[in-house]
Write an enzyme that holds these catalytic residues in place. Structure first.
Site, PDB file in Angstrom:
ATOM      1  N   SER A 134      -5.469  20.155 -22.645  1.00 50.56           N
ATOM      2  CA  SER A 134      -5.103  20.271 -24.058  1.00 50.56           C
ATOM      3  C   SER A 134      -5.885  19.232 -24.836  1.00 50.56           C
ATOM      4  O   SER A 134      -6.371  18.240 -24.271  1.00 50.56           O
ATOM      5  CB  SER A 134      -3.596  20.026 -24.227  1.00 50.56           C
ATOM      6  OG  SER A 134      -3.239  19.859 -25.577  1.00 50.56           O
ATOM      7  N   TYR A 147       4.683  15.635 -23.043  1.00 51.27           N
ATOM      8  CA  TYR A 147       3.588  16.580 -22.800  1.00 51.27           C
ATOM      9  C   TYR A 147       2.251  15.846 -22.702  1.00 51.27           C
ATOM     10  O   TYR A 147       1.447  16.098 -21.800  1.00 51.27           O
ATOM     11  CB  TYR A 147       3.563  17.601 -23.936  1.00 51.27           C
ATOM     12  CG  TYR A 147       2.590  18.741 -23.763  1.00 51.27           C
ATOM     13  CD1 TYR A 147       2.913  19.839 -22.966  1.00 51.27           C
ATOM     14  CD2 TYR A 147       1.358  18.756 -24.419  1.00 51.27           C
ATOM     15  CE1 TYR A 147       2.037  20.911 -22.823  1.00 51.27           C
ATOM     16  CE2 TYR A 147       0.473  19.811 -24.279  1.00 51.27           C
ATOM     17  CZ  TYR A 147       0.812  20.881 -23.489  1.00 51.27           C
ATOM     18  OH  TYR A 147      -0.054  21.936 -23.335  1.00 51.27           O
TER      19      TYR A 147
END
Length: 275
Positions: A134, A147
């Site tokens: 990401s 996350y």
């Protein structure tokens, strides 16, 4: 000529589903796995080979690898580690259990599956493992600490694997998407409700903004692309004679990559806080 084969996780929707369909259309033999058997049944109905694989369940990982071996005779050309979830909340409000749960899926599951696949690829002298990271594997962002931590850790493991496997014929590659139109926001709500006691947080007032983003549908994020944008980069990662170590997806990832190269940390913090 025997078709190339790829195992993909998290195929019930979003990035994984688009990747499975896209690679199948290009002639790949796709093993499209999902956490829930009902989703596997739906994919089988549209002609995909699908069976269960849940990163949080070691037995399901072992069984999925055994299924691949049984169906291919022990060969696999590629693995796309994709499934993941988020647990929004301020870092100071994250209990140990919340971090344990998200790391079990977003990191330990990836690692477990990859370790089980490496011997197959070693035996054939080639293979590619693509990990879906990401933009939050490059920089932190407020309210996304859990996350972010998993993606930073995954980036580190992948970088070391790339170094250690140099010369083996195995490639380890990162795809780093920014905002992609998936169900990750909606799917994060149960984890937020399970773990974050926001009403008793020192930041209770600040949570109002996060609550709005979580529970209200506000349309696409700025710079958001569809899952097909990831599939395009995945195809290059799997089919290029010389794949890159990293593939950026969406404008924010390119901007962040530029910031990290050019700005000192304090200047990056200022930019990210304002953004």
């Amino acid at each position: 000529m025997e078709s190339r084969s790829v195992l993909i996780t998290g195929c019930s929707s979003g990035i994984g589903l688009d990747a499975a369909r896209g690679l199948k259309a290009r002639g790949w033999r796709v093993f499209a796995t999902c956490r829930q058997e009902a989703d596997c049944e739906r994919l089988r109905a549209e002609g995909l080979e699908s069976f269960r694989l849940d990163y949080a369940d070691e037995a399901s990982i072992e069984a999925a690898v055994a299924e691949v071996v049984a169906r291919t005779g022990g060969r696999l050309d590629a693995l796309f580690n994709n499934g993941a979830f988020a647990c929004p909340g301020a870092v100071e409000d994250l209990p140990r259990g919340a971090l344990r749960e998200i790391f079990e899926v977003n990191l330990f599951g990836y690692h477990d599956l990859t370790r089980r696949i490496i011997p197959l690829m070693r035996a054939q002298g080639r293979g590619r493992v693509v990990n879906c990271s990401s933009v939050l594997g490059l920089v932190g962002a407020k309210w996304r600490g859990a996350y972010v931590a998993t993606k930073f850790a995954m980036e580190g493991l992948t970088d070391v694997l790339r170094l250690e496997m140099r010369g083996t014929g195995l490639d380890f590659i990162l795809i780093e998407p920014g905002p992609i139109g998936t169900m990750i926001r909606q799917n994060s709500i149960p984890h937020f409700e399970k773990w974050i006691d926001w009403k008793n947080s020192a930041r209770a007032d600040e949570y109002q903004t996060l609550l709005g983003r979580l529970y209200e549908s506000r349309g696409p994020d700025r710079f958001q692309l569809g899952p097909e944008a990831v599939t395009v980069k995945l195809i290059h990662a799997l089919e290029s004679p010389r794949p890159r170590a990293r593939y950026y997806v969406t404008t924010p990832t390119y901007i962040v990559g530029w910031l990290k190269r050019l700005l000192p940390t304090r200047a990056q913090d200022w930019f990210l806080t304002k953004g």
